[in-house]
Write a protein that holds these residues in place. Structure first.
Motif, PDB file in Angstrom:
ATOM      1  N   GLY A  91       0.829  -1.204   0.000  1.00 37.96           N
ATOM      2  CA  GLY A  91       0.000   0.000   0.000  1.00 37.96           C
ATOM      3  C   GLY A  91       0.858   1.247   0.000  1.00 37.96           C
ATOM      4  N   PRO A  92       1.327   1.689  -1.170  1.00 40.21           N
ATOM      5  CA  PRO A  92       2.299   2.802  -1.242  1.00 40.21           C
ATOM      6  C   PRO A  92       1.671   4.170  -0.966  1.00 40.21           C
ATOM      7  CG  PRO A  92       1.739   2.064  -3.446  1.00 40.21           C
ATOM      8  CD  PRO A  92       1.049   1.116  -2.502  1.00 40.21           C
ATOM      9  N   ALA A  93       1.299   4.390   0.278  1.00 37.88           N
ATOM     10  CA  ALA A  93       0.637   5.641   0.643  1.00 37.88           C
ATOM     11  C   ALA A  93       1.561   6.838   0.525  1.00 37.88           C
ATOM     12  CB  ALA A  93       0.086   5.532   2.070  1.00 37.88           C
ATOM     13  N   LEU A  94       2.829   6.674   0.896  1.00 41.17           N
ATOM     14  CA  LEU A  94       3.750   7.811   0.835  1.00 41.17           C
ATOM     15  C   LEU A  94       3.927   8.284  -0.599  1.00 41.17           C
ATOM     16  CD1 LEU A  94       5.618   9.677   2.442  1.00 41.17           C
ATOM     17  CD2 LEU A  94       7.462   8.022   2.068  1.00 41.17           C
ATOM     18  N   ALA A  95       4.042   7.350  -1.534  1.00 43.93           N
ATOM     19  CA  ALA A  95       4.157   7.719  -2.949  1.00 43.93           C
ATOM     20  C   ALA A  95       2.938   8.511  -3.391  1.00 43.93           C
ATOM     21  CB  ALA A  95       4.323   6.469  -3.806  1.00 43.93           C
ATOM     22  N   ALA A  96       1.764   8.091  -2.948  1.00 45.67           N
ATOM     23  CA  ALA A  96       0.532   8.799  -3.301  1.00 45.67           C
ATOM     24  C   ALA A  96       0.541  10.217  -2.741  1.00 45.67           C
ATOM     25  CB  ALA A  96      -0.678   8.024  -2.790  1.00 45.67           C
ATOM     26  N   MET A  97       1.085  10.388  -1.545  1.00 43.43           N
ATOM     27  CA  MET A  97       1.156  11.718  -0.942  1.00 43.43           C
ATOM     28  C   MET A  97       2.067  12.634  -1.756  1.00 43.43           C
ATOM     29  SD  MET A  97       1.369  10.317   3.003  1.00 43.43           S
ATOM     30  CE  MET A  97       1.731  11.871   3.836  1.00 43.43           C
ATOM     31  N   PHE A  98       3.196  12.126  -2.213  1.00 41.26           N
ATOM     32  CA  PHE A  98       4.095  12.937  -3.040  1.00 41.26           C
ATOM     33  C   PHE A  98       3.490  13.230  -4.407  1.00 41.26           C
ATOM     34  CE2 PHE A  98       7.483  11.539  -0.074  1.00 41.26           C
ATOM     35  CZ  PHE A  98       8.059  12.777   0.172  1.00 41.26           C
ATOM     36  N   GLU A  99       2.772  12.265  -4.951  1.00 46.82           N
ATOM     37  CA  GLU A  99       2.141  12.483  -6.253  1.00 46.82           C
ATOM     38  C   GLU A  99       1.058  13.556  -6.154  1.00 46.82           C
ATOM     39  OE1 GLU A  99       1.042   8.498  -7.219  1.00 46.82           O
ATOM     40  OE2 GLU A  99       2.975   8.049  -8.174  1.00 46.82           O
ATOM     41  N   THR A 100       0.321  13.559  -5.065  1.00 50.21           N
ATOM     42  CA  THR A 100      -0.689  14.599  -4.846  1.00 50.21           C
ATOM     43  C   THR A 100      -0.034  15.976  -4.769  1.00 50.21           C
ATOM     44  OG1 THR A 100      -2.158  13.058  -3.689  1.00 50.21           O
ATOM     45  CG2 THR A 100      -2.492  15.403  -3.267  1.00 50.21           C
ATOM     46  N   ALA A 101       1.208  16.004  -4.278  1.00 49.83           N
ATOM     47  CA  ALA A 101       1.949  17.269  -4.169  1.00 49.83           C
ATOM     48  C   ALA A 101       2.625  17.656  -5.485  1.00 49.83           C
ATOM     49  CB  ALA A 101       2.990  17.170  -3.057  1.00 49.83           C
ATOM     50  N   GLY A 102       2.416  16.867  -6.550  1.00 41.31           N
ATOM     51  CA  GLY A 102       2.912  17.241  -7.870  1.00 41.31           C
ATOM     52  C   GLY A 102       4.209  16.591  -8.297  1.00 41.31           C
ATOM     53  N   HIS A 103       4.620  15.540  -7.572  1.00 41.10           N
ATOM     54  CA  HIS A 103       5.880  14.872  -7.900  1.00 41.10           C
ATOM     55  C   HIS A 103       5.623  13.497  -8.522  1.00 41.10           C
ATOM     56  CE1 HIS A 103       7.739  18.114  -5.700  1.00 41.10           C
ATOM     57  NE2 HIS A 103       7.007  17.814  -4.631  1.00 41.10           N
ATOM     58  N   ARG A 104       6.623  12.955  -9.183  1.00 40.53           N
ATOM     59  CA  ARG A 104       6.522  11.628  -9.791  1.00 40.53           C
ATOM     60  C   ARG A 104       7.287  10.645  -8.910  1.00 40.53           C
ATOM     61  NH1 ARG A 104       8.289  15.226 -13.266  1.00 40.53           N
ATOM     62  NH2 ARG A 104      10.417  14.367 -13.201  1.00 40.53           N
ATOM     63  N   VAL A 105       6.695   9.471  -8.683  1.00 43.08           N
ATOM     64  CA  VAL A 105       7.317   8.506  -7.779  1.00 43.08           C
ATOM     65  C   VAL A 105       7.281   7.104  -8.384  1.00 43.08           C
ATOM     66  CG1 VAL A 105       7.349   7.525  -5.455  1.00 43.08           C
ATOM     67  CG2 VAL A 105       6.543   9.872  -5.796  1.00 43.08           C
ATOM     68  N   SER A 106       8.445   6.484  -8.471  1.00 41.56           N
ATOM     69  CA  SER A 106       8.554   5.078  -8.868  1.00 41.56           C
ATOM     70  C   SER A 106       8.530   4.215  -7.613  1.00 41.56           C
ATOM     71  CB  SER A 106       9.862   4.841  -9.635  1.00 41.56           C
ATOM     72  OG  SER A 106       9.889   5.597 -10.827  1.00 41.56           O
ATOM     73  N   LEU A 107       8.077   2.987  -7.772  1.00 48.08           N
ATOM     74  CA  LEU A 107       7.923   2.084  -6.632  1.00 48.08           C
ATOM     75  C   LEU A 107       8.875   0.905  -6.746  1.00 48.08           C
ATOM     76  CD1 LEU A 107       4.011   1.847  -6.527  1.00 48.08           C
ATOM     77  CD2 LEU A 107       5.482   3.456  -5.277  1.00 48.08           C
ATOM     78  N   TYR A 108       9.456   0.543  -5.594  1.00 48.58           N
ATOM     79  CA  TYR A 108      10.198  -0.716  -5.540  1.00 48.58           C
ATOM     80  C   TYR A 108       9.965  -1.381  -4.192  1.00 48.58           C
ATOM     81  CZ  TYR A 108      13.559  -4.405  -5.469  1.00 48.58           C
ATOM     82  OH  TYR A 108      14.113  -5.662  -5.382  1.00 48.58           O
ATOM     83  N   ASP A 109       9.660  -2.669  -4.248  1.00 43.96           N
ATOM     84  CA  ASP A 109       9.552  -3.478  -3.039  1.00 43.96           C
ATOM     85  C   ASP A 109       9.918  -4.910  -3.427  1.00 43.96           C
ATOM     86  OD1 ASP A 109       8.088  -3.401  -0.085  1.00 43.96           O
ATOM     87  OD2 ASP A 109       7.959  -5.352  -1.064  1.00 43.96           O
ATOM     88  N   LEU A 110      10.762  -5.520  -2.644  1.00 41.62           N
ATOM     89  CA  LEU A 110      11.255  -6.862  -2.950  1.00 41.62           C
ATOM     90  C   LEU A 110      10.123  -7.856  -3.152  1.00 41.62           C
ATOM     91  CD1 LEU A 110      13.645  -8.870  -3.145  1.00 41.62           C
ATOM     92  CD2 LEU A 110      13.487  -9.119  -0.644  1.00 41.62           C
ATOM     93  N   PHE A 111       9.038  -7.710  -2.370  1.00 43.51           N
ATOM     94  CA  PHE A 111       7.948  -8.672  -2.416  1.00 43.51           C
ATOM     95  C   PHE A 111       6.735  -8.194  -3.211  1.00 43.51           C
ATOM     96  CE2 PHE A 111      10.091  -9.677   1.696  1.00 43.51           C
ATOM     97  CZ  PHE A 111      10.551 -10.945   1.337  1.00 43.51           C
ATOM     98  N   TYR A 112       6.457  -6.890  -3.200  1.00 42.06           N
ATOM     99  CA  TYR A 112       5.191  -6.405  -3.754  1.00 42.06           C
ATOM    100  C   TYR A 112       5.340  -5.588  -5.036  1.00 42.06           C
ATOM    101  CZ  TYR A 112       3.711  -7.876   0.876  1.00 42.06           C
ATOM    102  OH  TYR A 112       3.488  -8.620   2.015  1.00 42.06           O
TER     103      TYR A 112
END
Length: 214
Positions: A91-112
């Motif tokens: 559940g990448p909530a932090l990425a969503a918070m940055f995206e709402t602020a106008g930034h682009r965020v890539s995701l990485y997680d070993l399992f998900y």
């Protein structure tokens, strides 16, 4: 007794604490406390525990928790910054918070979110919230992230910090069997020296480190 080396600075460590489930070794050089490999979970056992977590992207309580890193970090970013949320979980909530602020965020997680392609990019900022305490080889992983940061970029970490042996003995944080690398303020100071970097923010469970421009 088997000699253990610190997974952050490679110096020899000594027994720091022991309970009925496992041992913890401490480093006087960089202040890290770690669980030796023999006491660590397998990847399957680790993931089974993570699968029990229920961190929803839109959960106000979870977002409030993450704001302890988000709030000081977002003020440091250029417009439309490019970021990486390392160890984002399901559940990448932090990425969503940055995206709402106008930034682009890539995701990485070993399992998900195991897309290793994102670990070849360049980023203005990288976040690792409640991640570094799970790393068996923290120096190796953090140096990989450091290489991905652009000059002047910032690395934001959220993890609870070792205070003292006495506090550690009562610390609930150590009881999570997926937690194997425990950082102290001294540990982050060590990284800053290694990287010739500035620690520009330090909270009770957060730290932000800026990469030099040259």
């Amino acid at each position: 007794m088997t000699q253990h080396h610190c997974p952050l600075c490679s110096e020899c460590t000594s027994l720091y604490w022991q309970d009925r489930r496992r041992s913890y070794f401490g480093c006087t050089s960089c202040g890290m406390v770690h669980v030796p490999a023999a006491d660590q979970l397998s990847a399957a056992e680790e993931k089974a525990i993570y699968d029990l977590h229920d961190n929803q992207v839109d959960d106000p309580g979870y977002r409030h928790f993450l704001s302890r890193l988000f709030d000081p970090l977002v003020t440091l970013l250029p417009k439309e910054a490019n970021g990486l949320d390392f160890g984002c979980g399901p559940g990448p909530a932090l990425a969503a918070m940055f995206e709402t602020a106008g930034h682009r965020v890539s995701l990485y997680d070993l399992f998900y979110h195991p897309d290793k392609q994102v670990l070849t990019g360049e980023y203005d900022f990288i976040t690792a919230t409640e991640v570094v305490e799970h790393l068996a080889e923290p120096k190796q992983e953090l140096e990989r992230l450091w290489r991905l940061l652009k000059p002047g970029g910032v690395l934001g970490i959220m993890t609870k910090k070792v205070k003292s042996r006495e506090a550690f003995s009562r610390w609930h944080y150590k009881n999570d069997l997926t937690h194997i690398s425990f950082f102290s303020e001294q540990s982050f100071d060590y990284l800053c020296r290694e990287w010739c970097a500035d620690k520009i923010h330090s909270g009770s469970d957060t730290v932000i480190i800026r990469k030099p421009l040259a």
